[in-house]
Design a protein around this motif. Structure first.
Motif, mmCIF file in Angstrom:
data_model
loop_
_atom_site.group_PDB
_atom_site.id
_atom_site.type_symbol
_atom_site.label_atom_id
_atom_site.label_comp_id
_atom_site.label_asym_id
_atom_site.label_seq_id
_atom_site.Cartn_x
_atom_site.Cartn_y
_atom_site.Cartn_z
ATOM 1 N N TYR A 124 0.847 -1.197 0.000
ATOM 2 C CA TYR A 124 0.000 0.000 0.000
ATOM 3 C C TYR A 124 0.882 1.247 0.000
ATOM 4 C CZ TYR A 124 -3.971 -2.977 1.247
ATOM 5 O OH TYR A 124 -4.944 -3.943 1.228
ATOM 6 N N TYR A 125 0.223 2.370 -0.195
ATOM 7 C CA TYR A 125 0.840 3.673 0.018
ATOM 8 C C TYR A 125 -0.078 4.484 0.926
ATOM 9 C CZ TYR A 125 3.797 2.730 -4.083
ATOM 10 O OH TYR A 125 4.685 2.183 -4.969
ATOM 11 N N THR A 126 0.515 5.257 1.813
ATOM 12 C CA THR A 126 -0.256 6.263 2.542
ATOM 13 C C THR A 126 0.103 7.622 1.968
ATOM 14 O OG1 THR A 126 1.451 6.435 4.269
ATOM 15 C CG2 THR A 126 -0.385 4.918 4.669
ATOM 16 N N ALA A 127 -0.870 8.509 1.919
ATOM 17 C CA ALA A 127 -0.627 9.824 1.333
ATOM 18 C C ALA A 127 -1.510 10.860 2.006
ATOM 19 C CB ALA A 127 -0.891 9.811 -0.177
ATOM 20 N N ASN A 128 -1.000 12.060 2.092
ATOM 21 C CA ASN A 128 -1.817 13.174 2.564
ATOM 22 C C ASN A 128 -1.410 14.441 1.841
ATOM 23 O OD1 ASN A 128 -0.064 15.004 4.452
ATOM 24 N ND2 ASN A 128 0.434 12.912 5.106
ATOM 25 N N ARG A 129 -2.348 15.358 1.749
ATOM 26 C CA ARG A 129 -2.118 16.651 1.103
ATOM 27 C C ARG A 129 -2.625 17.733 2.027
ATOM 28 N NH1 ARG A 129 -3.692 17.217 -5.067
ATOM 29 N NH2 ARG A 129 -1.694 16.124 -5.174
ATOM 30 N N ALA A 130 -1.803 18.756 2.266
ATOM 31 C CA ALA A 130 -2.191 19.834 3.175
ATOM 32 C C ALA A 130 -1.826 21.176 2.554
ATOM 33 C CB ALA A 130 -1.495 19.674 4.528
ATOM 34 N N HIS A 131 -2.693 22.148 2.782
ATOM 35 C CA HIS A 131 -2.480 23.500 2.258
ATOM 36 C C HIS A 131 -1.617 24.279 3.249
ATOM 37 C CE1 HIS A 131 -4.159 27.182 0.025
ATOM 38 N NE2 HIS A 131 -3.322 27.654 0.940
ATOM 39 N N HIS A 132 -0.423 24.637 2.810
ATOM 40 C CA HIS A 132 0.496 25.422 3.645
ATOM 41 C C HIS A 132 0.211 26.904 3.434
ATOM 42 C CE1 HIS A 132 3.426 22.250 5.004
ATOM 43 N NE2 HIS A 132 2.631 21.589 4.167
ATOM 44 N N SER A 133 0.222 27.651 4.514
ATOM 45 C CA SER A 133 -0.204 29.049 4.435
ATOM 46 C C SER A 133 0.791 29.944 3.715
ATOM 47 C CB SER A 133 -0.490 29.600 5.838
ATOM 48 O OG SER A 133 0.625 29.431 6.685
ATOM 49 N N ASP A 134 1.997 29.444 3.427
ATOM 50 C CA ASP A 134 2.919 30.199 2.580
ATOM 51 C C ASP A 134 3.959 29.249 2.013
ATOM 52 O OD1 ASP A 134 3.974 33.148 1.891
ATOM 53 O OD2 ASP A 134 5.691 31.835 2.289
ATOM 54 N N VAL A 135 4.181 29.349 0.691
ATOM 55 C CA VAL A 135 5.259 28.589 0.045
ATOM 56 C C VAL A 135 6.092 29.532 -0.824
ATOM 57 C CG1 VAL A 135 4.165 26.316 0.108
ATOM 58 C CG2 VAL A 135 3.652 27.876 -1.790
ATOM 59 N N GLY A 136 6.230 30.783 -0.369
ATOM 60 C CA GLY A 136 7.014 31.756 -1.098
ATOM 61 C C GLY A 136 6.175 32.473 -2.151
ATOM 62 N N GLY A 137 6.827 32.944 -3.190
ATOM 63 C CA GLY A 137 6.116 33.671 -4.238
ATOM 64 C C GLY A 137 6.083 35.163 -3.989
ATOM 65 N N THR A 138 5.278 35.861 -4.775
ATOM 66 C CA THR A 138 5.316 37.318 -4.781
ATOM 67 C C THR A 138 4.624 37.968 -3.591
ATOM 68 O OG1 THR A 138 3.311 37.431 -6.132
ATOM 69 C CG2 THR A 138 5.411 37.357 -7.297
ATOM 70 N N ALA A 139 3.771 37.243 -2.894
ATOM 71 C CA ALA A 139 3.022 37.861 -1.788
ATOM 72 C C ALA A 139 2.782 36.846 -0.683
ATOM 73 C CB ALA A 139 1.680 38.405 -2.294
ATOM 74 N N PRO A 140 2.623 37.301 0.569
ATOM 75 C CA PRO A 140 2.314 36.387 1.666
ATOM 76 C C PRO A 140 1.066 35.557 1.361
ATOM 77 C CG PRO A 140 2.831 38.566 2.519
ATOM 78 C CD PRO A 140 2.743 38.707 1.033
ATOM 79 N N GLY A 141 1.139 34.281 1.703
ATOM 80 C CA GLY A 141 0.027 33.379 1.426
ATOM 81 C C GLY A 141 0.128 32.677 0.100
ATOM 82 N N SER A 142 1.030 33.136 -0.777
ATOM 83 C CA SER A 142 1.280 32.484 -2.071
ATOM 84 C C SER A 142 0.020 32.337 -2.911
ATOM 85 C CB SER A 142 1.917 31.101 -1.843
ATOM 86 O OG SER A 142 2.998 31.178 -0.950
ATOM 87 N N MET A 143 -0.869 33.346 -2.820
ATOM 88 C CA MET A 143 -2.149 33.279 -3.531
ATOM 89 C C MET A 143 -2.448 34.599 -4.243
ATOM 90 S SD MET A 143 -3.654 30.291 -2.917
ATOM 91 C CE MET A 143 -5.390 30.633 -3.063
ATOM 92 N N SER A 144 -1.420 35.232 -4.807
ATOM 93 C CA SER A 144 -1.615 36.560 -5.386
ATOM 94 C C SER A 144 -1.893 36.471 -6.885
ATOM 95 C CB SER A 144 -0.376 37.420 -5.128
ATOM 96 O OG SER A 144 0.765 36.778 -5.666
ATOM 97 N N ILE A 145 -2.110 37.633 -7.499
ATOM 98 C CA ILE A 145 -2.314 37.705 -8.944
ATOM 99 C C ILE A 145 -0.947 37.618 -9.616
ATOM 100 C CG2 ILE A 145 -3.155 39.138 -10.834
ATOM 101 C CD1 ILE A 145 -5.116 40.398 -8.872
ATOM 102 N N THR A 146 -0.730 36.551 -10.362
ATOM 103 C CA THR A 146 0.570 36.289 -10.976
ATOM 104 C C THR A 146 0.378 35.914 -12.438
ATOM 105 O OG1 THR A 146 0.431 34.007 -10.163
ATOM 106 C CG2 THR A 146 1.657 35.577 -8.812
ATOM 107 N N THR A 147 1.492 35.818 -13.157
ATOM 108 C CA THR A 147 1.419 35.493 -14.585
ATOM 109 C C THR A 147 2.170 34.223 -14.947
ATOM 110 O OG1 THR A 147 3.342 36.894 -15.052
ATOM 111 C CG2 THR A 147 1.163 37.917 -15.226
ATOM 112 N N GLU A 148 2.934 33.659 -14.012
ATOM 113 C CA GLU A 148 3.617 32.388 -14.259
ATOM 114 C C GLU A 148 3.831 31.670 -12.934
ATOM 115 O OE1 GLU A 148 7.260 33.329 -16.182
ATOM 116 O OE2 GLU A 148 8.129 34.343 -14.448
ATOM 117 N N ILE A 149 3.983 30.370 -13.007
ATOM 118 C CA ILE A 149 4.014 29.559 -11.793
ATOM 119 C C ILE A 149 5.190 29.906 -10.890
ATOM 120 C CG2 ILE A 149 5.352 27.663 -12.781
ATOM 121 C CD1 ILE A 149 3.479 25.759 -11.179
ATOM 122 N N PHE A 150 6.264 30.405 -11.453
ATOM 123 C CA PHE A 150 7.435 30.747 -10.648
ATOM 124 C C PHE A 150 7.130 31.877 -9.674
ATOM 125 C CE2 PHE A 150 8.824 29.454 -14.951
ATOM 126 C CZ PHE A 150 9.292 28.197 -14.631
#
Length: 435
Positions: A124-150
């Motif tokens: 078997y495999y165990t797996a989980n997915r969790a939303h981290h409140s920041d993973v870098g990027g242009t703005a805090p929270g990593s949820m801003s208006i952007t034009t490319e994934i970087f």
């Protein structure tokens, strides 16, 4: 009269064993996490997969991960051989992820097998997915208006974070060096690793008590059972094609509206969900990826199944999803996708439910609020003391609303779907359990 090849009582026992194991993974993740995003918002999912990467059980956590986490697991096992004690981390949306804040952890489960039980076999495999409140990027929270994934944040391809039970400090350090709140991220990552370990222990206990052969057999039986019940529900939908269209208001750069189209085709016990006709991928970050298209389709159909069945790969088997590459529902690298998972995903589910409403107008409720209402707050701590000048971020999800239906609130309407169409629950069971 045909005889069952399995014991219905044992089927129910195994169903609850696997469900309880995945639920306990979620409890461990929730209680040991650091961030309110996981501990309070409970933005996570936990699941168990068989050795082929097919979902065996998913806890009742977050429907947004229903069709996407399996794609991550499949991608990893196709390209990597995991040894006992390994943990693979990834968040790449173009490799089965949703958006960059959702980090997935995948661990193998090896059980004793063969003579003397000295050999171990990946079962078997165990797996989980969790939303981290920041993973870098242009703005805090990593949820801003952007034009490319970087610009969205740090991209983590499938990488061994733990090797043979030992944490790779270099890999962890690389991730933490690219986020605003490394202490919180480190705590949440540790909680995710611990959740997989809890799932592994519970699976091995099931194998020890029930035997490996029986456990593997009833995993397949549960998947087949969920598929039969889903096919039974689909047979209750009138054959035909049903179209629906809605739109995102904008992509953040004045390119709206952004149409999302779907055509559902029902033929017997199969259903095709075709998003052809949806807008090309946008400049802004409202692009979704293929895993989200699958999730929207699976979620909407799963809501229509009135029977209490397990969430596993069987629920998805009768559903074909077509999401043309290069469109807003299946964007190509390096599109920005931060908002696709939290906004466009909602509209995609809405259009699938809208098409289903044409087939089952007395069942599907009116549209919900149509947004996840994500609010990200961040900056630098101005208070004097040890935290002065340190970055902080916080995510909140204000409540929305659910559409009404003939049977009352939307959820109640969904739970009664197709029972009347099939005349009685007994008839539904006969379809699923041919004697």
């Amino acid at each position: 009269m045909r005889r069952r090849g399995y014991d219905p009582v044992l089927l129910e026992v195994f169903r609850n064993l696997f469900f309880a194991a995945s639920e306990e993974m979620g409890v461990a993740l929730c209680l040991s996490s650091f961030s309110p995003n996981i501990k309070e918002r409970r933005d996570y999912s936990c699941a168990i997969f068989d050795a082929e990467g097919k979902m065996a059980a998913q806890a009742a956590h977050l429907p947004a991960h229903l069709g996407s986490m399996p794609m991550s697991v499949e991608y990893v096992i196709e390209r990597m051989t995991l040894a006992p004690g390994d943990v693979v981390a990834l968040n790449d949306p173009f490799r089965g992820g949703n958006h960059l804040p959702d980090i997935t952890m995948i661990s193998p489960v090896y059980a004793p097998a063969g003579k003397g039980k000295k050999k171990k076999r990946l079962v078997y495999y165990t797996a989980n997915r969790a939303h981290h409140s920041d993973v870098g990027g242009t703005a805090p929270g990593s949820m801003s208006i952007t034009t490319e994934i970087f610009q969205d944040g740090v991209v983590i391809p499938p990488v061994r974070l733990v090797r043979g039970g030992k944490l790779d400090g270099d890999v962890l350090g690389l991730i933490l060096a690219n986020v605003r709140t490394p202490e919180e991220r480190e705590g949440d990552i540790a909680a995710q690793i611990a959740a997989n370990r809890v799932g592994e222990r519970r699976i091995l206990e099931i194998v020890e008590r029930q035997g490996l052969a029986g456990t593997l057999r009833y995993t397949k039986e549960l998947q087949a059972y969920a598929e039969r019940m889903t096919r039974t529900a689909i047979r209750g939908i009138p054959d035909g094609s049903y179209r629906f269209e809605d739109a995102m208001e904008d992509d953040g750069f004045g390119s709206g509206p952004v149409p999302i189209c779907v055509e559902l085709t029902v033929r017997g016990d199969r259903l095709r969900v075709d998003f052809t006709g949806s807008a090309p991928q946008t400049r802004g970050s409202v692009n979704a990826v293929e895993s989200i298209a699958r999730t929207a389709a699976y979620y909407a159909v799963r809501c229509l199944v009135p029977y209490d069945i397990p969430n596993n790969s069987g629920c998805m088997a009768p559903i074909e999803v077509i999401a043309p590459p290069g469109t807003v529902v299946n964007s190509r690298f390096p599109a920005a996708v931060a908002g696709g998972n939290v906004e466009t995903s909602q509209r995609m589910a809405d259009v699938v439910l809208g098409a289903l409403a044409k087939a089952c107008p007395d069942v599907v409720p009116s549209a919900s609020c149509g947004t996840m209402n994500n609010l990200s707050i961040g900056g630098f701590d101005p208070r004097p003391g040890v935290r002065e000048g340190k970055p902080y971020d916080y995510d909140e999800t204000p409540g929305g609303g659910m559409g009404g239906g003939l049977a009352g609130p939307g959820e109640d309407a969904m739970n009664t779907h197709l029972t009347n169409t099939l005349n009685s629950p007994v008839e539904a069971l006969v379809h699923a359990y041919p004697f």
